[in-house]
Motif scaffolding. Structure first.
Motif, PDB file in Angstrom:
ATOM      1  N   SER A  42      62.063  58.491  68.914  1.00 42.70           N
ATOM      2  CA  SER A  42      62.671  59.340  69.856  1.00 42.70           C
ATOM      3  C   SER A  42      63.003  59.868  71.739  1.00 42.70           C
ATOM      4  CB  SER A  42      61.235  60.735  69.581  1.00 42.70           C
ATOM      5  OG  SER A  42      60.451  59.899  70.576  1.00 42.70           O
ATOM      6  N   ILE A  43      62.077  58.695  71.884  1.00 40.70           N
ATOM      7  CA  ILE A  43      62.798  58.215  73.896  1.00 40.70           C
ATOM      8  C   ILE A  43      63.747  57.575  73.518  1.00 40.70           C
ATOM      9  CG2 ILE A  43      60.821  56.724  74.160  1.00 40.70           C
ATOM     10  CD1 ILE A  43      60.165  58.178  76.696  1.00 40.70           C
ATOM     11  N   CYS A  44      64.283  56.452  72.297  1.00 41.26           N
ATOM     12  CA  CYS A  44      65.405  55.767  72.304  1.00 41.26           C
ATOM     13  C   CYS A  44      66.919  56.665  72.119  1.00 41.26           C
ATOM     14  CB  CYS A  44      65.097  54.811  72.017  1.00 41.26           C
ATOM     15  SG  CYS A  44      63.989  53.427  72.947  1.00 41.26           S
ATOM     16  N   ALA A  45      66.451  57.524  71.338  1.00 43.19           N
ATOM     17  CA  ALA A  45      67.551  58.359  70.748  1.00 43.19           C
ATOM     18  C   ALA A  45      68.021  59.346  72.428  1.00 43.19           C
ATOM     19  CB  ALA A  45      66.866  59.061  69.442  1.00 43.19           C
ATOM     20  N   GLU A  72      57.734  55.362  87.667  1.00 45.29           N
ATOM     21  CA  GLU A  72      56.949  56.229  86.999  1.00 45.29           C
ATOM     22  C   GLU A  72      56.393  55.631  85.363  1.00 45.29           C
ATOM     23  OE1 GLU A  72      55.293  58.959  87.192  1.00 45.29           O
ATOM     24  OE2 GLU A  72      56.761  58.521  89.706  1.00 45.29           O
ATOM     25  N   LYS A  73      55.479  55.480  84.830  1.00 40.89           N
ATOM     26  CA  LYS A  73      54.723  55.127  83.496  1.00 40.89           C
ATOM     27  C   LYS A  73      55.038  55.832  82.418  1.00 40.89           C
ATOM     28  CE  LYS A  73      53.451  51.405  85.966  1.00 40.89           C
ATOM     29  NZ  LYS A  73      53.269  52.069  87.258  1.00 40.89           N
ATOM     30  N   TYR A  74      54.970  55.985  81.160  1.00 37.50           N
ATOM     31  CA  TYR A  74      55.323  57.151  80.127  1.00 37.50           C
ATOM     32  C   TYR A  74      54.909  56.443  79.042  1.00 37.50           C
ATOM     33  CZ  TYR A  74      56.068  60.794  77.492  1.00 37.50           C
ATOM     34  OH  TYR A  74      56.666  61.716  76.331  1.00 37.50           O
ATOM     35  N   ARG A  75      54.143  56.493  77.901  1.00 36.37           N
ATOM     36  CA  ARG A  75      53.823  56.678  77.216  1.00 36.37           C
ATOM     37  C   ARG A  75      53.649  57.508  76.218  1.00 36.37           C
ATOM     38  NH1 ARG A  75      47.421  53.268  78.599  1.00 36.37           N
ATOM     39  NH2 ARG A  75      48.778  52.656  80.117  1.00 36.37           N
ATOM     40  N   PHE A  76      53.724  57.511  74.805  1.00 37.90           N
ATOM     41  CA  PHE A  76      53.866  58.511  73.665  1.00 37.90           C
ATOM     42  C   PHE A  76      53.330  57.832  72.355  1.00 37.90           C
ATOM     43  CE2 PHE A  76      58.153  57.199  73.549  1.00 37.90           C
ATOM     44  CZ  PHE A  76      58.963  57.126  72.561  1.00 37.90           C
ATOM     45  N   GLY A  77      53.371  58.752  71.455  1.00 37.24           N
ATOM     46  CA  GLY A  77      53.273  58.783  69.968  1.00 37.24           C
ATOM     47  C   GLY A  77      51.921  57.219  69.909  1.00 37.24           C
ATOM     48  N   LYS A  78      51.705  56.228  69.102  1.00 34.03           N
ATOM     49  CA  LYS A  78      50.369  55.496  69.464  1.00 34.03           C
ATOM     50  C   LYS A  78      50.455  54.626  70.372  1.00 34.03           C
ATOM     51  CE  LYS A  78      52.339  54.198  64.367  1.00 34.03           C
ATOM     52  NZ  LYS A  78      52.756  53.940  63.351  1.00 34.03           N
ATOM     53  N   GLN A  79      50.930  55.096  71.731  1.00 34.99           N
ATOM     54  CA  GLN A  79      50.354  54.361  72.940  1.00 34.99           C
ATOM     55  C   GLN A  79      50.523  52.807  72.673  1.00 34.99           C
ATOM     56  OE1 GLN A  79      49.691  56.869  75.298  1.00 34.99           O
ATOM     57  NE2 GLN A  79      50.194  58.409  74.175  1.00 34.99           N
ATOM     58  N   ARG A  80      51.089  52.363  72.028  1.00 39.49           N
ATOM     59  CA  ARG A  80      51.985  51.325  72.306  1.00 39.49           C
ATOM     60  C   ARG A  80      52.578  50.177  73.393  1.00 39.49           C
ATOM     61  NH1 ARG A  80      52.987  49.560  66.245  1.00 39.49           N
ATOM     62  NH2 ARG A  80      51.876  47.715  66.704  1.00 39.49           N
ATOM     63  N   HIS A  83      56.831  52.969  78.656  1.00 40.95           N
ATOM     64  CA  HIS A  83      58.410  53.238  79.531  1.00 40.95           C
ATOM     65  C   HIS A  83      57.532  53.374  80.617  1.00 40.95           C
ATOM     66  CE1 HIS A  83      60.308  53.637  74.992  1.00 40.95           C
ATOM     67  NE2 HIS A  83      59.002  53.794  75.098  1.00 40.95           N
ATOM     68  N   TYR A  84      59.630  52.869  81.803  1.00 44.66           N
ATOM     69  CA  TYR A  84      59.470  52.671  83.253  1.00 44.66           C
ATOM     70  C   TYR A  84      60.915  53.863  83.499  1.00 44.66           C
ATOM     71  CZ  TYR A  84      55.811  49.109  82.419  1.00 44.66           C
ATOM     72  OH  TYR A  84      54.711  48.170  82.736  1.00 44.66           O
ATOM     73  N   PHE A  85      60.281  54.631  84.288  1.00 45.73           N
ATOM     74  CA  PHE A  85      61.824  55.363  85.324  1.00 45.73           C
ATOM     75  C   PHE A  85      61.113  55.379  86.579  1.00 45.73           C
ATOM     76  CE2 PHE A  85      59.849  57.181  80.796  1.00 45.73           C
ATOM     77  CZ  PHE A  85      61.306  57.344  80.197  1.00 45.73           C
ATOM     78  N   SER A  92      66.131  55.460  82.964  1.00 41.47           N
ATOM     79  CA  SER A  92      65.277  55.191  82.007  1.00 41.47           C
ATOM     80  C   SER A  92      65.486  53.627  82.148  1.00 41.47           C
ATOM     81  CB  SER A  92      66.001  55.176  80.698  1.00 41.47           C
ATOM     82  OG  SER A  92      65.666  56.721  80.881  1.00 41.47           O
ATOM     83  N   LEU A  93      64.797  52.083  82.578  1.00 44.92           N
ATOM     84  CA  LEU A  93      64.499  51.377  83.324  1.00 44.92           C
ATOM     85  C   LEU A  93      64.455  50.465  81.826  1.00 44.92           C
ATOM     86  CD1 LEU A  93      63.191  51.369  86.058  1.00 44.92           C
ATOM     87  CD2 LEU A  93      65.405  51.498  85.386  1.00 44.92           C
ATOM     88  N   MET A  94      63.331  50.189  81.666  1.00 43.41           N
ATOM     89  CA  MET A  94      62.456  49.399  80.269  1.00 43.41           C
ATOM     90  C   MET A  94      61.279  50.009  79.831  1.00 43.41           C
ATOM     91  SD  MET A  94      61.495  45.960  82.857  1.00 43.41           S
ATOM     92  CE  MET A  94      63.488  46.801  83.996  1.00 43.41           C
TER      93      MET A  94
END
Length: 132
Positions: A42-45, A72-80, A83-85, A92-94
């Protein structure tokens, strides 16, 4: 990365250029053996990520690094995966794994942040990140 393999350095930054870095890729993006990942999670798309997977030592930050409060840092779903912004422009950096043993020591860099790269010319591989 082999010392004999062709490589190329790329300058990259967020849109406002607060976060700048240099990346060394081997093979270079224009090499026939090179490709970028187009993930369906979802986030990549939604953010249009086109990723290359790079060893951490191939990335050199100039000034502001990922531990800065300007990132800024963000995690979602399984939290594994984290993502960095950029906190100023939202680019959306990496992303990188925060789960031991899961892509450890590697970052997924969004090549849309690379300067002077025509993403339309890059070879793409589809990845089913939705089911990782």
């Amino acid at each position: 990365m082999s010392n004999n393999a062709p490589s190329q350095k790329y300058r990259a930054s967020c849109h406002c250029q607060l976060i700048t870095y240099t990346v060394t890729l081997s093979p270079p993006l224009d090499d026939l053996d090179s490709w970028v990942v187009e993930c369906n999670c979802s986030i990549c798309a939604r953010n249009g990520y086109l990723n290359v997977y790079v060893q951490n030592e191939c990335i050199e930050f100039e000034g502001v690094g990922l531990e800065s409060d300007m990132v800024e840092k963000y995690r979602f779903g399984k939290q594994r995966v984290q993502h960095y912004f950029c906190s100023r422009c939202g680019s959306s950096l990496m992303a990188e794994s925060i789960e031991p043993g899961f892509y450890e020591g590697v970052k997924a860099l969004n090549v849309r942040m690379f300067h002077d790269v025509d993403v339309q010319l890059l070879q793409r591989r589809q990845v089913d990140g939705r089911n990782l």
